[in-house]
Design an enzyme around this catalytic site. Structure first.
Site, PDB file in Angstrom:
ATOM      1  CG  HIS A 134      -2.081  -0.923   1.113  1.00 14.02           C
ATOM      2  ND1 HIS A 134      -2.001  -2.233   1.515  1.00 14.02           N
ATOM      3  CD2 HIS A 134      -3.347  -0.748   0.643  1.00 14.02           C
ATOM      4  CE1 HIS A 134      -3.165  -2.832   1.302  1.00 14.02           C
ATOM      5  NE2 HIS A 134      -4.000  -1.951   0.769  1.00 14.02           N
ATOM      6  CE  LYS A 138      -4.075  -0.621   4.591  1.00 13.00           C
ATOM      7  NZ  LYS A 138      -5.343   0.038   4.979  1.00 13.00           N
TER       8      LYS A 138
END
Length: 226
Positions: A134, A138
């Protein structure tokens, strides 16, 4: 996610009417493109609604859930990183309102979960590893989607291990690898646009509004089974 939800809902006003948008910080404008804006601290003043869609942080999850229960309204939540106590509160709320929590609202990931469980059942004794990637902002790791994939693998009898990578602006990539002697299988899902999550959440909200109280899942809504 909030911006994507607002944009996609505006593209189909015959299906969705947004009555308010809520953010963590105080809004710079009270009304944006006809939609009232509220800070999280002003949640009690939000107009009535049929279903709330929550993509916040764990600390923002509880007030939304409490208000939905108090108002008797449905809740669709994609907030990841919630605690065991918050999961229990969600399950308790399902006794009085329809609720759907999912770590990922894409149709592809729902299918991937089903494939992972099927593969785990067929590949007894194989190693199972889940790699998730990600963007650098995140917070939680492993991702909620990775943990849900791990639950699917565990239902099939596998013992999943996890690895996380945070780099650049990666929207989301999940690889489930099954490795045996002399061979390996990889099941991969790549998200290139956050619209897939917003679209899935809006679809879930449309179905959930008006349903009887209960704990619903994306898999159940898509395939008619849990």
């Amino acid at each position: 996610m909030g911006r994507a939800l607002l944009r996609l809902a505006a593209e189909a006003p015959e299906r969705w009417q947004v009555v308010a948008a809520v953010t963590g910080r105080a809004p710079l404008q009270r009304v944006v493109e006809g939609i009232p804006q509220f800070a999280a601290a002003e949640l009690s003043g939000v107009p009535d609604y049929d279903v709330a869609i929550d993509f916040s942080l764990p600390q923002g999850f509880d007030p939304v859930l409490v208000q939905c229960v108090k108002r008797g309204r449905a809740l669709v939540s994609g907030t990841t990183g919630i605690s065991d106590a918050q999961r229990q509160a969600l399950e308790g709320a399902a006794g009085s309102i329809p609720v759907l929590w999912a770590s990922n609202f894409s149709v592809g990931v729902a299918v991937l979960n089903a494939l992972v469980e099927q593969a785990a059942r067929a590949l007894e004794g194989w190693d199972c590893d889940i790699l998730e990637q990600h963007h650098v902002h995140k917070k939680d790791a492993p991702s909620g989607t990775a943990l849900t994939l791990g639950e699917s693998a565990a239902r099939g009898g596998a013992g999943p291990r996890y690895a996380s990578l945070r780099a650049g602006d990666i929207v989301g990539e999940h690889t489930v690898q099954f490795a045996g002697q002399g061979e390996r299988i990889e099941l991969v899902h790549r998200a290139t646009n956050r619209d897939i999550f917003a679209r899935g959440a809006l679809q879930a909200a449309s179905v959930l509004a008006g349903r009887p109280p209960g704990l619903y899942t994306m898999r159940g809504l898509l395939f008619g089974q849990d």
